[in-house]
Design an enzyme around this catalytic site. Structure first.
Site, short mmCIF file in Angstrom:
data_model
loop_
_atom_site.label_atom_id
_atom_site.label_comp_id
_atom_site.label_asym_id
_atom_site.label_seq_id
_atom_site.Cartn_x
_atom_site.Cartn_y
_atom_site.Cartn_z
N SER A 102 0.83 -1.21 0.00
CA SER A 102 0.00 0.00 0.00
C SER A 102 0.87 1.26 0.00
O SER A 102 0.48 2.28 -0.58
CB SER A 102 -0.97 0.00 1.17
OG SER A 102 -0.31 0.20 2.39
N ARG A 122 24.06 -12.98 3.95
CA ARG A 122 23.37 -11.68 4.01
C ARG A 122 24.13 -10.64 3.19
O ARG A 122 23.55 -9.85 2.45
CB ARG A 122 23.29 -11.26 5.48
CG ARG A 122 22.37 -10.12 5.77
CD ARG A 122 22.19 -9.95 7.25
NE ARG A 122 21.14 -10.77 7.79
CZ ARG A 122 19.84 -10.45 7.80
NH1 ARG A 122 19.44 -9.31 7.28
NH2 ARG A 122 18.95 -11.25 8.31
N MET A 164 10.59 -6.13 4.74
CA MET A 164 10.72 -6.67 6.10
C MET A 164 12.01 -7.48 6.24
O MET A 164 11.98 -8.66 6.59
CB MET A 164 9.49 -7.51 6.44
CG MET A 164 8.19 -6.75 6.28
SD MET A 164 8.15 -5.18 7.20
CE MET A 164 7.65 -5.80 8.79
N ARG A 165 13.09 -6.82 5.91
CA ARG A 165 14.37 -7.49 6.03
C ARG A 165 15.43 -6.44 6.34
O ARG A 165 15.45 -5.37 5.72
CB ARG A 165 14.70 -8.19 4.72
CG ARG A 165 16.00 -8.96 4.77
CD ARG A 165 16.26 -9.71 3.50
NE ARG A 165 17.64 -10.18 3.51
CZ ARG A 165 18.06 -11.24 4.17
NH1 ARG A 165 17.22 -11.97 4.86
NH2 ARG A 165 19.33 -11.58 4.15
N LEU A 201 18.88 -4.55 6.33
CA LEU A 201 19.95 -4.36 5.37
C LEU A 201 21.24 -4.06 6.12
O LEU A 201 21.23 -3.38 7.15
CB LEU A 201 19.61 -3.20 4.43
CG LEU A 201 18.42 -3.46 3.50
CD1 LEU A 201 18.00 -2.18 2.81
CD2 LEU A 201 18.75 -4.54 2.48
N ASN A 220 13.20 4.58 4.92
CA ASN A 220 12.28 3.54 5.40
C ASN A 220 11.08 4.20 6.04
O ASN A 220 11.21 5.21 6.72
CB ASN A 220 13.00 2.67 6.45
CG ASN A 220 12.10 1.58 7.00
OD1 ASN A 220 11.39 0.91 6.25
ND2 ASN A 220 12.11 1.39 8.32
N HIS A 245 8.13 3.50 8.82
CA HIS A 245 7.93 2.60 9.96
C HIS A 245 6.68 3.05 10.73
O HIS A 245 6.53 4.25 10.99
CB HIS A 245 9.16 2.61 10.86
CG HIS A 245 9.02 1.71 12.04
ND1 HIS A 245 9.17 0.34 11.93
CD2 HIS A 245 8.68 1.95 13.33
CE1 HIS A 245 8.95 -0.21 13.12
NE2 HIS A 245 8.66 0.75 13.98
N ASP A 280 15.89 0.50 12.44
CA ASP A 280 14.91 1.59 12.67
C ASP A 280 15.50 2.73 13.48
O ASP A 280 14.79 3.32 14.32
CB ASP A 280 13.65 1.03 13.36
CG ASP A 280 12.92 0.00 12.51
OD1 ASP A 280 13.04 0.07 11.27
OD2 ASP A 280 12.24 -0.87 13.08
C1 GAR Z 1 3.67 -0.57 6.77
O1 GAR Z 1 2.86 -0.27 7.86
C2 GAR Z 1 5.11 -0.21 7.06
O2 GAR Z 1 5.24 0.93 7.85
C3 GAR Z 1 5.55 -1.43 7.81
O3 GAR Z 1 4.98 -2.51 7.12
C4 GAR Z 1 3.76 -2.08 6.54
C5 GAR Z 1 3.81 -2.42 5.07
O4 GAR Z 1 2.57 -2.15 4.47
N1 GAR Z 1 6.98 -1.53 7.86
C6 GAR Z 1 7.64 -1.92 8.94
O5 GAR Z 1 7.11 -2.29 9.96
C7 GAR Z 1 9.16 -1.88 8.80
N2 GAR Z 1 9.77 -2.00 10.07
P1 GAR Z 1 2.46 -2.02 2.89
O6 GAR Z 1 3.14 -3.26 2.30
O7 GAR Z 1 0.99 -2.01 2.63
O8 GAR Z 1 3.15 -0.75 2.48
#
Ligand code: GAR
Length: 207
Positions: free
Chosen positions: A20, A72, A97-98, A100, A114, A116, A152
């Site tokens: 999204s 990695r 979600m990985r 770096l 990023n 968050h 983060d």
């Molecule tokens: C989002 O809320 C983003 O902030 C979070 O994953 C979701 C992805 O949603 N990211 C993290 O938590 C990273 N630490 P999306 O795929 O719909 O953009």
């Protein structure tokens, strides 16, 4: 609205899931609110819905499953090379979600952003909205920050706050935060691309 063409700044977007936030970037580019071209969308997860969103927008997609690399560091170098090969000068982690490594940051060489779902430094890691609810905070939100090798923890470019309501569930709070993510991320990408900023220690400041 700026013309699409070689002069537009090229960005790469890394994803793992729903996409999204990627869609928010695609829409901001489409509206002319973000003067950039999304050169490539790369997922470490095959079949991620974000890939369909990119394909629907005519953006090149690439699947690089991290398990296919022996380490990695080797994965991070391949990822950076794929982005550089496509002329990306900024990378945006949109639900990637990985973690770096510094190897990626060095090999890519440009800014990496990023998004968050918490008001960092509170609640890094997984499930920011769940952590906020469990802790009982009254204000939650989201953060766009420059990526460093620490999780983060990089310099904060922008944040937005949302109230936590008495009747919030995980889903209602996460949805309210997501609305702000979708607004904040394209703005922050544009802000970093536009330049005129500097870092003073951890502080992201206007020049
Ligand atoms: C989002 O809320 C983003 O902030 C979070 O994953 C979701 C992805 O949603 N990211 C993290 O938590 C990273 N630490 P999306 O795929 O719909 O953009």
């Amino acid at each position: 609205m700026p013309e699409a063409g070689a002069s537009r700044r090229r960005i790469g977007v890394l994803v793992s899931g729903r996409g999204s936030n990627l869609q928010a970037l695609i829409d901001a580019v489409g509206r002319g609110d973000l003067a950039a071209t999304i050169a490539v969308v790369i997922s470490n997860v095959p079949g991620a819905a974000a890939l369909d969103r990119a394909a629907a927008a005519g953006i090149e997609t690439l699947v690089l499953p991290h398990r296919d690399w022996p380490s990695r560091e080797a994965y991070d170098e391949a990822l950076a090379a794929a982005l550089r090969d496509r002329g990306a000068e900024l990378v945006c982690l949109a639900g990637f979600m990985r973690r770096l490594t510094g190897r990626f940051l060095d090999a890519f060489g440009g800014p990496v952003l990023n998004v968050h779902p918490s008001l960092l430094p509170a609640f890094p890691g997984l499930d920011g909205p769940g952590q906020a609810l469990a802790h009982g905070v009254k204000v939650a939100g989201c953060t766009v920050h420059l990526v460093t090798p620490e999780l983060d923890a990089g310099p904060i470019v922008a944040q937005a706050a949302v109230p936590v309501r008495t009747d919030d569930t995980h889903d209602t709070l996460a949805a309210r935060i997501l609305v702000e993510e979708h607004r904040l991320l394209p703005w922050a990408v544009g802000r970093v691309l536009d330049g005129g900023w500097r870092l003073d220690g951890r502080r992201f400041l206007d020049v």
